[in-house]
Design an enzyme around this catalytic site. Structure first.
Site, short mmCIF file in Angstrom:
data_model
loop_
_atom_site.label_atom_id
_atom_site.label_comp_id
_atom_site.label_asym_id
_atom_site.label_seq_id
_atom_site.Cartn_x
_atom_site.Cartn_y
_atom_site.Cartn_z
N ARG A 98 0.83 -1.22 0.00
CA ARG A 98 0.00 0.00 0.00
C ARG A 98 0.86 1.26 0.00
O ARG A 98 0.48 2.27 -0.60
CB ARG A 98 -0.94 0.01 1.19
CG ARG A 98 -2.06 -0.98 0.99
CD ARG A 98 -3.09 -0.92 2.07
NE ARG A 98 -4.26 -1.67 1.67
CZ ARG A 98 -5.12 -2.22 2.51
NH1 ARG A 98 -4.96 -2.08 3.81
NH2 ARG A 98 -6.15 -2.90 2.06
N LYS A 116 -21.39 -15.47 0.49
CA LYS A 116 -22.84 -15.24 0.60
C LYS A 116 -23.46 -14.56 -0.62
O LYS A 116 -22.93 -13.60 -1.14
CB LYS A 116 -23.10 -14.33 1.80
CG LYS A 116 -22.83 -14.97 3.13
CD LYS A 116 -23.23 -13.97 4.18
CE LYS A 116 -23.01 -14.51 5.58
NZ LYS A 116 -23.14 -13.41 6.55
N GLY A 144 -13.35 -3.50 -0.05
CA GLY A 144 -14.76 -3.10 0.07
C GLY A 144 -15.14 -2.02 -0.93
O GLY A 144 -16.26 -2.02 -1.46
#
Ligand code: ADP
Ligand code: MG
Length: 393
Positions: free
Chosen positions: A38, A200, A373
């Protein structure tokens, strides 16, 4: 989405530039950085600003200190590593707002680099508190956001500050993410194949809907395939199934029609943690006491053929529980098919990115998103608050 103003479009010479970076690096128990990727990813923007004789004020969060000062979440190790990578001094401050910080930034010379302490040591950061925003904004004359990975959060340093501190532009990493992800969704070369996996259906429902409209084929793997199997009246043994999402899966199957491709074979095991009585079964024959842990070889072959014929591939979510080697073949097979294809390939999602990196294939992917995300929300078609607030070019 309009193109955002880039750091190249603004005058930064001699200016104090607040750069929101993502220095949320993994640390071991001795505060040693276990991956500096990063930090490395932020270097082009920092180096450009230094070449332009700007005064660079870097801000980041690290971990989840929840508004408390925590010695084990200080950015000191990052300052040290950045100093090594840049080959010039990086002044580490012990806070991100306040009189001492103001004095330090006012004393900066052209080409100086200052790293503020963890922004999340203040509750105002995650609350996007107007007072905290004002104090951050008062430090600089220009705002640059290069932290794509936190752009889905409307925090003080990612959203609030850009309302006060203008010009507000995107750094190079941010720009690349927006170009790669945005370009892929806006005008993909066809055929465009989407591949979705992960645990999911409920996590991915918005991505499925958004991609379904854009792609020519949508390949489904991961544990969520079992919810789709149940919607097709197939037995799934002890595999993970979201009972309350079976109806939804049925609707998706109907609306997706022939675009939606499900695995035809499954790797099953009697334990989810290790291979116990591991074997491959057709989707119609999952034993009662078994759990589906990966897609099978026939599926890898079929998915691989779709990928080989495609011009654009978007992948999010592992095909199986790849963290256990015995259940990694499906994810590896799909990753290899993407790596060997000529298609423009974009991978989003934290676990998917770490899977291709772990498999040593990330160099053969056009773009592996740095935003876990955030990339997922981008694929959902959501406007990221930290991007929306930047000025249009
Ligand atoms: P990403 O972070 O790329 O968006 P997700 O977080 O949705 O991906 O899913 C990643 C996780 O899904 C991995 O930890 C993997 O072990 C798990 N997974 C995939 N398939 C299965 C399966 N059949 N059974 C259990 N876990 C699975
Ligand atoms: Mg994940």
């Amino acid at each position: 989405m309009n193109r955002k103003k880039s750091v190249c479009d603004i005058d930064v010479k001699g200016k104090r530039v607040f750069v929101r970076v993502d220095f949320n690096v993994p640390l071991d128990e001795n505060q040693k950085i276990t991956s500096d990727s990063r930090i490395v990813a932020s270097l082009p923007t920092i180096q450009y600003l230094l070449d332009q004789n700007a005064r660079v004020i870097l801000g980041s969060h690290l971990g989840r200190p929840k508004g408390e000062v925590r010695d084990d979440q200080r950015l000191t190790p990052v300052a040290r590593r950045l100093h090594e990578l840049l080959g010039r001094p990086v002044k580490m401050l012990d806070d991100c707002i306040g009189d001492k910080v103001i004095a330090a930034v006012n004393a900066m010379q052209d080409g100086d680099v200052v790293l503020l302490e963890n922004l999340r040591f203040h509750k105002g950061e995650e609350k996007n508190d107007p007072e905290f925003v004002k104090e951050l904004a008062s430090l600089a004359e220009v705002y640059v956001n290069d932290a794509f990975g936190t752009a889905h959060r409307a925090h003080a340093s990612t959203e609030g500050i850009a309302r006060l501190l203008k010009p507000a532009a995107a750094g190079f990493l941010m720009q690349k993410e927006l170009e790669m992800l945005g370009g892929m969704l806006a005008n993909p070369e066809r055929p465009f194949v989407g591949i979705l996996g992960g645990v999911k259906v409920s996590d991915k429902i918005k991505v499925i809907r958004h991609l379904m409209d854009k792609v020519d084929s949508l390949l489904i793997g991961g544990a969520m395939m079992f919810t789709f199997y149940r919607a097709q009246e197939l037995e799934t043994g002890r595999s993970l199934v979201e009972e309350d999402k079976i109806d939804l899966a049925r609707q998706l199957l109907e609306s997706g029609g022939s675009k939606l491709c499900l695995p035809t074979d499954v790797v099953v095991s009697e334990s989810p943690d290790e291979p116990v009585n591991l074997h491959v079964v057709p989707c119609s024959a999952i034993p009662e006491n078994a759990l589906g842990m990966d897609v099978g070889p026939e599926t890898v072959k079929a998915f691989g053929e779709k990928i080989a014929q495609s011009r654009t591939v978007c992948w999010n979510g592992p095909m199986g529980r790849f963290e256990v080697e015995a259940f990694a073949a499906g994810t590896r097979g799909v990753a290899e098919a993407i790596a060997n294809s000529d298609a423009t390939s974009v991978i989003g999602g934290g676990d998917s990115a770490s899977a291709v990196t772990k498999m040593g294939l990330s160099d053969k992917i056009t773009h592996v998103s740095t935003g876990g995300g955030a990339s997922l929300e981008f694929l959902e078609g959501v406007d990221l608050p930290g991007v929306a607030v930047l000025e249009d070019a």
